[in-house]
Design a protein around this motif. Structure first.
Motif, PDB file in Angstrom:
ATOM      1  N   ARG A 115      12.101  59.921  16.155  1.00  0.00           N
ATOM      2  CA  ARG A 115      11.463  60.826  15.189  1.00  0.00           C
ATOM      3  C   ARG A 115      10.252  60.149  14.540  1.00  0.00           C
ATOM      4  O   ARG A 115       9.182  60.755  14.413  1.00  0.00           O
ATOM      5  CB  ARG A 115      12.480  61.244  14.124  1.00  0.00           C
ATOM      6  N   ASP A 116      10.409  58.903  14.137  1.00  0.00           N
ATOM      7  CA  ASP A 116       9.297  58.185  13.507  1.00  0.00           C
ATOM      8  C   ASP A 116       8.166  57.927  14.499  1.00  0.00           C
ATOM      9  O   ASP A 116       6.987  58.039  14.147  1.00  0.00           O
ATOM     10  CB  ASP A 116       9.781  56.858  12.916  1.00  0.00           C
ATOM     11  N   LEU A 117       8.520  57.591  15.732  1.00  0.00           N
ATOM     12  CA  LEU A 117       7.485  57.362  16.753  1.00  0.00           C
ATOM     13  C   LEU A 117       6.709  58.637  17.055  1.00  0.00           C
ATOM     14  O   LEU A 117       5.488  58.601  17.224  1.00  0.00           O
ATOM     15  CB  LEU A 117       8.110  56.808  18.036  1.00  0.00           C
ATOM     16  N   ARG A 118       7.401  59.774  17.110  1.00  0.00           N
ATOM     17  CA  ARG A 118       6.711  61.049  17.349  1.00  0.00           C
ATOM     18  C   ARG A 118       5.727  61.347  16.222  1.00  0.00           C
ATOM     19  O   ARG A 118       4.596  61.779  16.471  1.00  0.00           O
ATOM     20  CB  ARG A 118       7.714  62.193  17.481  1.00  0.00           C
ATOM     21  N   ARG A 119       6.137  61.107  14.982  1.00  0.00           N
ATOM     22  CA  ARG A 119       5.224  61.344  13.852  1.00  0.00           C
ATOM     23  C   ARG A 119       4.033  60.405  13.895  1.00  0.00           C
ATOM     24  O   ARG A 119       2.917  60.798  13.590  1.00  0.00           O
ATOM     25  CB  ARG A 119       5.959  61.159  12.515  1.00  0.00           C
ATOM     26  N   LEU A 120       4.262  59.181  14.287  1.00  0.00           N
ATOM     27  CA  LEU A 120       3.193  58.203  14.358  1.00  0.00           C
ATOM     28  C   LEU A 120       2.191  58.549  15.455  1.00  0.00           C
ATOM     29  O   LEU A 120       0.988  58.430  15.261  1.00  0.00           O
ATOM     30  CB  LEU A 120       3.762  56.795  14.602  1.00  0.00           C
ATOM     31  N   LEU A 121       2.697  58.992  16.589  1.00  0.00           N
ATOM     32  CA  LEU A 121       1.844  59.203  17.761  1.00  0.00           C
ATOM     33  C   LEU A 121       1.370  60.641  17.938  1.00  0.00           C
ATOM     34  O   LEU A 121       0.532  60.902  18.804  1.00  0.00           O
ATOM     35  CB  LEU A 121       2.603  58.752  19.016  1.00  0.00           C
ATOM     36  N   ALA A 122       1.878  61.563  17.157  1.00  0.00           N
ATOM     37  CA  ALA A 122       1.501  62.967  17.291  1.00  0.00           C
ATOM     38  C   ALA A 122       0.052  63.181  16.868  1.00  0.00           C
ATOM     39  O   ALA A 122      -0.424  62.556  15.919  1.00  0.00           O
ATOM     40  CB  ALA A 122       2.409  63.848  16.441  1.00  0.00           C
ATOM     41  N   PRO A 123      -0.652  64.063  17.567  1.00  0.00           N
ATOM     42  CA  PRO A 123      -2.006  64.382  17.135  1.00  0.00           C
ATOM     43  C   PRO A 123      -1.969  65.042  15.761  1.00  0.00           C
ATOM     44  O   PRO A 123      -1.045  65.755  15.429  1.00  0.00           O
ATOM     45  CB  PRO A 123      -2.537  65.341  18.210  1.00  0.00           C
ATOM     46  N   ASN A 124      -2.982  64.781  15.002  1.00  0.00           N
ATOM     47  CA  ASN A 124      -3.061  65.334  13.649  1.00  0.00           C
ATOM     48  C   ASN A 124      -3.188  66.862  13.728  1.00  0.00           C
ATOM     49  O   ASN A 124      -4.052  67.388  14.414  1.00  0.00           O
ATOM     50  CB  ASN A 124      -4.265  64.726  12.913  1.00  0.00           C
ATOM     51  N   ALA A 125      -2.309  67.539  13.009  1.00  0.00           N
ATOM     52  CA  ALA A 125      -2.314  69.002  13.033  1.00  0.00           C
ATOM     53  C   ALA A 125      -3.278  69.608  12.017  1.00  0.00           C
ATOM     54  O   ALA A 125      -3.291  70.791  11.806  1.00  0.00           O
ATOM     55  CB  ALA A 125      -0.888  69.518  12.771  1.00  0.00           C
ATOM     56  N   GLY A 126      -4.092  68.758  11.379  1.00  0.00           N
ATOM     57  CA  GLY A 126      -5.002  69.222  10.321  1.00  0.00           C
ATOM     58  C   GLY A 126      -6.150  69.916  10.859  1.00  0.00           C
ATOM     59  O   GLY A 126      -6.802  70.799  10.564  1.00  0.00           O
TER      60      GLY A 126
END
Length: 126
Positions: A115-126
């Protein structure tokens, strides 16, 4: 997974905080030089004043590893340092390899949280 991360963080923080405390209070004498390049490097680090900065970093990251909110970030910050510790021991101070590899294993236990790795590596949704 969080239990593994918490246990790994505590195990990783012990040598970091312990090293900083030992530097500040001098409970244990540093190992005697065995003539290796690694031992010579440690002497330079201690005698040249760099150990003061290393101890401060060890203390800071060790404490951050114990705080659930900062645990993952501290593990990510510590990972390249731990990799450097492994490289140092493999190339210059072979008797330290087992401890260095142990630190790498528990450091990975802190950061390999999907879960933490996905948040770290996910493209910014902004």
């Amino acid at each position: 997974m969080r239990h593994l991360q918490a246990t790994s963080a505590v195990l990783l923080s012990v040598p970091l905080i312990g090293s900083a405390a030992n530097h500040a209070f001098g409970w244990f004498s540093p190992p005697l030089s065995d003539g290796s390049r690694g031992a010579q490097m440690w002497e330079l680090i201690r005698d040249g004043g760099l150990m003061h900065w290393l101890a401060a970093g060890h203390l800071l990251l060790g404490v951050l590893l114990l705080v659930p909110r900062t645990r993952f970030a501290a593990g990510v910050m510590q990972l390249p340092i731990t990799a450097g510790i492994v490289a140092f021991n493999v190339t210059m101070f072979p008797r330290g390899i087992p401890l260095a590899v142990g630190m790498l294993v528990v450091n990975l236990g802190v950061v390999v949280v999907p879960r933490d790795l996905r948040r770290l590596l996910a493209p910014n949704a902004g």
